[in-house]
Design an enzyme around this catalytic site. Structure first.
Site, PDB file in Angstrom:
ATOM      1  N   ASP A  98      24.858  63.972 -12.704  1.00  0.00           N
ATOM      2  CA  ASP A  98      24.096  64.482 -13.702  1.00  0.00           C
ATOM      3  C   ASP A  98      22.777  63.842 -14.130  1.00  0.00           C
ATOM      4  O   ASP A  98      22.858  62.441 -14.277  1.00  0.00           O
ATOM      5  CB  ASP A  98      25.015  64.256 -15.064  1.00  0.00           C
ATOM      6  CG  ASP A  98      25.049  65.417 -15.904  1.00  0.00           C
ATOM      7  OD1 ASP A  98      24.073  65.869 -16.283  1.00  0.00           O
ATOM      8  OD2 ASP A  98      26.026  66.080 -16.265  1.00  0.00           O
ATOM      9  N   HIS A 339      31.754  70.730 -20.332  1.00  0.00           N
ATOM     10  CA  HIS A 339      32.078  69.914 -21.355  1.00  0.00           C
ATOM     11  C   HIS A 339      31.528  70.267 -22.825  1.00  0.00           C
ATOM     12  O   HIS A 339      31.683  69.374 -23.375  1.00  0.00           O
ATOM     13  CB  HIS A 339      31.774  68.445 -20.993  1.00  0.00           C
ATOM     14  CG  HIS A 339      30.224  68.298 -20.977  1.00  0.00           C
ATOM     15  ND1 HIS A 339      29.791  68.945 -19.650  1.00  0.00           N
ATOM     16  CD2 HIS A 339      29.473  67.835 -21.331  1.00  0.00           C
ATOM     17  CE1 HIS A 339      28.352  68.757 -19.851  1.00  0.00           C
ATOM     18  NE2 HIS A 339      28.305  68.033 -20.744  1.00  0.00           N
TER      19      HIS A 339
HETATM   20  C1  NOJ Z   1      23.554  69.080 -22.427  1.00  0.00           C
HETATM   21  C2  NOJ Z   1      24.718  68.117 -21.999  1.00  0.00           C
HETATM   22  O1  NOJ Z   1      25.714  69.088 -21.209  1.00  0.00           O
HETATM   23  C3  NOJ Z   1      25.490  67.903 -23.469  1.00  0.00           C
HETATM   24  O2  NOJ Z   1      26.744  67.301 -23.653  1.00  0.00           O
HETATM   25  C4  NOJ Z   1      24.588  66.982 -24.010  1.00  0.00           C
HETATM   26  O3  NOJ Z   1      24.765  66.733 -25.336  1.00  0.00           O
HETATM   27  C5  NOJ Z   1      22.758  67.487 -24.208  1.00  0.00           C
HETATM   28  N1  NOJ Z   1      22.592  68.182 -22.995  1.00  0.00           N
HETATM   29  C6  NOJ Z   1      22.010  66.536 -24.351  1.00  0.00           C
HETATM   30  O4  NOJ Z   1      21.937  65.874 -23.063  1.00  0.00           O
END
Ligand code: NOJ
Length: 559
Positions: A98, A339
């Site tokens: 990620d 998630h």
């Molecule tokens: C998207 C992510 O999937 C999420 O979990 C996160 O809170 C936000 N972007 C900020 O990075």
């Protein structure tokens, strides 16, 4: 279109914190994933997307990175990361990380420096603006833009008397992509992981890299927090595509990898093409959220109180809109949840009455679509939303921000209904491996409470049963990845059938073979004799098949 290895892959997303805890400190870790590689191999997935495990203060569970080059001790060591990549590869499983490039943690050395003085060399790595003052002479943020996590997207820093921009939490300052030195440092970091052997990235929050640099107030109506949820001020803006082209030229184009950008809500198919069309210097695919947020899974208080009805026609329409709009311009990733979304079993299935049937049906619908499918950990056993009664059991920073305002306006029970339906924590509970305490996830105290149905919904009770949800996912994955149907399932044409039928989810795939996936997306039986579907049953989630589909029955038929 050139054929690529990742088109025939089956993806699987791991939320490491909740997957498997190898050292019993209550938090899942990289060694836990290594220990479960055989499980993943048995399921048949061969492309892992692992959510962030970089060093982080964990304000947003790792999306607030303080060091991109090291592994947070909660998750293990750098050696563990290398071993995970190597061991996965040995099994034919590729790993993508990620990539968090929109923001860092406020504890990242860049920000620590940036906030020191207005003339610090790192000042311009972030977005700083002077305060404004209202009629009463009170200090207010530079503009009225909202943050995704509630309140203003600005946070005041006493030290230099300016605000920094943060579209997520206060501890997640946004990076300034206009700064070339910062961009180059990001590219160097991505090269570091690629050289280590990762096979690509899911790129976080990518739609937000470019902001409206006029910083003018939005004219949109203000929300309950007194700010304007005018996401276009920092989403999908033209300048972003210059950054992406540069990133593509300098890094991505030099490796045989896969990239999936998260463009989220607000981007329609045409916006998505700017990121991922075959002809574009961007990513290989982008995730959209439309089908996840459909059905009231996002922020709409009114829709989260009563019984959840599924509008199958609306769902099909949204999914079809994306599929038809994408083919033949770009490749699509398909997924039911990640998630950030509630469990699909609770949103579109019927966990109470038809757990096995609806869970396997959802898997069959997903895995026969064109594009690259991504399964979210726990989906393959039909994990559900939480059944928490106490708001303190929720952990997400978003919930904490939400509560500050919600308690002023809504009764506690309604807030709990809302959170049990929409919270991101629904997808972040410990993976349910067996019927032991905490579903066998840890022998310690889990960082977040398990869902109480783990004694019955778990891997151990399904793994050996071919008709379980796990068993049907496994059979479909095999069929898609490695069978006489692979060409059709991956590259065949797509046509939605019966788009206006409120019970059926059916579509046709034509390639080397002529296939129809037909699913009865409801608790009631469904007569399908009018469709004249005769042929060979390739996969079924019941033992029988006739012209009357049983509740949540799904069948793949070769015509
Ligand atoms: C998207 C992510 O999937 C999420 O979990 C996160 O809170 C936000 N972007 C900020 O990075």
């Amino acid at each position: 279109m050139e054929k690529k290895w990742w088109q025939t892959s089956v993806g699987y997303q791991i939320y490491p914190r909740s997957f498997y805890d190898s050292n019993n400190d209550g938090v899942g870790d990289l060694r836990g994933i290594i220990q479960k590689l055989d499980y993943l191999d048995d399921l048949g997935v061969n492309l892992l997307w692992i959510c962030p495990f970089y060093k982080s203060p964990m304000d947003d569970n790792g999306y607030d990175v303080s060091d991109y080059y090291s592994v947070d001790p909660l998750f293990g060591t750098f050696e563990d990361a290398k071993e995970l990549i190597t061991q996965a590869k040995a099994k034919g499983i590729r790993v993508i990380l990620d990539l968090v490039m929109n923001q860092t943690s406020d504890e990242h050395p860049w920000f620590v420096e940036s906030r020191q003085s207005k003339d610090n060399p790192k000042r311009d790595f972030y977005i700083w603006q002077d305060p404004k003052f209202n009629e009463l002479g009170e200090r207010i943020p530079p503009n009225n833009w909202a943050s995704f996590f509630g309140g203003s997207c600005w946070n005041f820093d006493e030290h230099t008397n300016q605000y920094y921009m943060k579209i997520f939490s206060n501890k997640m300052p946004d990076l300034n992509w206009e700064n070339e030195e910062m961009r180059k440092a990001m590219y160097e970091m991505t090269r570091f992981w690629l050289e280590l052997g990762v096979d690509g990235f899911r790129i976080d929050a990518i739609a937000h890299l470019a902001k409206d640099l006029s910083f003018e107030d939005s004219t949109m109506e203000l929300n309950d927090d007194g700010v304007a949820p005018d996401w276009k001020k920092y989403s999908n803006r033209p300048r972003l595509f210059d950054y992406l082209a540069e990133f593509h030229d300098e890094v991505l184009s030099k490796y045989d990898i896969v990239t999936v950008g998260e463009v989220g809500g607000g981007a329609d198919v045409d916006d998505a093409k700017n990121y991922a069309a075959y002809s574009t210097k961007g990513f290989n695919m982008v995730f959209n959220f439309d089908h996840c947020w459909y059905n009231g899974a996002w922020d709409d208080f009114g829709r989260t109180q009563g019984k959840l009805e599924v509008d199958v026609v609306g769902l099909k329409k949204r999914m079809n809109h994306w599929i038809e709009g994408s083919l033949p311009h770009m490749w699509m990733p398909h997924y039911w949840l990640n998630h950030d979304h509630p469990r699909v079993m609770s949103q579109y299935g019927d966990p109470e009455h038809f757990h096995r049937e609806s869970g396997s049906m959802l898997g069959m619908i997903l895995l026969a679509l064109p594009g690259t499918p991504f399964i979210y950990n726990g989906e393959e056993i039909g994990m559900t939303n939480v059944d928490y009664e106490d708001v303190n059991d929720f952990r997400d920073v978003w919930v904490k921000n939400f509560m500050e305002e919600a308690v002023k306006r809504h009764p506690y029970e309604q807030i709990m209904n809302h959170l049990r339906r929409t919270s991101r924590d629904n997808a972040r509970t410990p993976m349910q491996w067996n019927s032991e305490p905490h579903g066998g996830f840890t022998q310690g105290v889990p960082h977040q409470k398990s869902v109480s149905n783990y004694p019955t919904i778990n891997v151990a009770s399904q793994q050996q049963d071919p008709m379980s949800i796990f068993g049907r996912y496994k059979a479909m994955i095999h069929l898609r990845k490695d069978s006489e149907y692979t060409q059709t399932l991956v590259y065949g044409s797509f046509e939605m059938l019966e788009p206006l039928d409120p019970q059926l989810y059916a579509y046709k795939r034509v390639g080397d073979k002529n296939l129809v996936l037909i699913a009865n997306f409801s608790q009631e039986k469904k007569d399908i004799s009018h469709m004249n579907l005769s042929g060979k049953v390739v996969i079924n989630n019941y033992d029988t098949y006739s012209n009357v589909l049983l509740p949540y029955q799904a069948v793949l038929i070769e015509l």
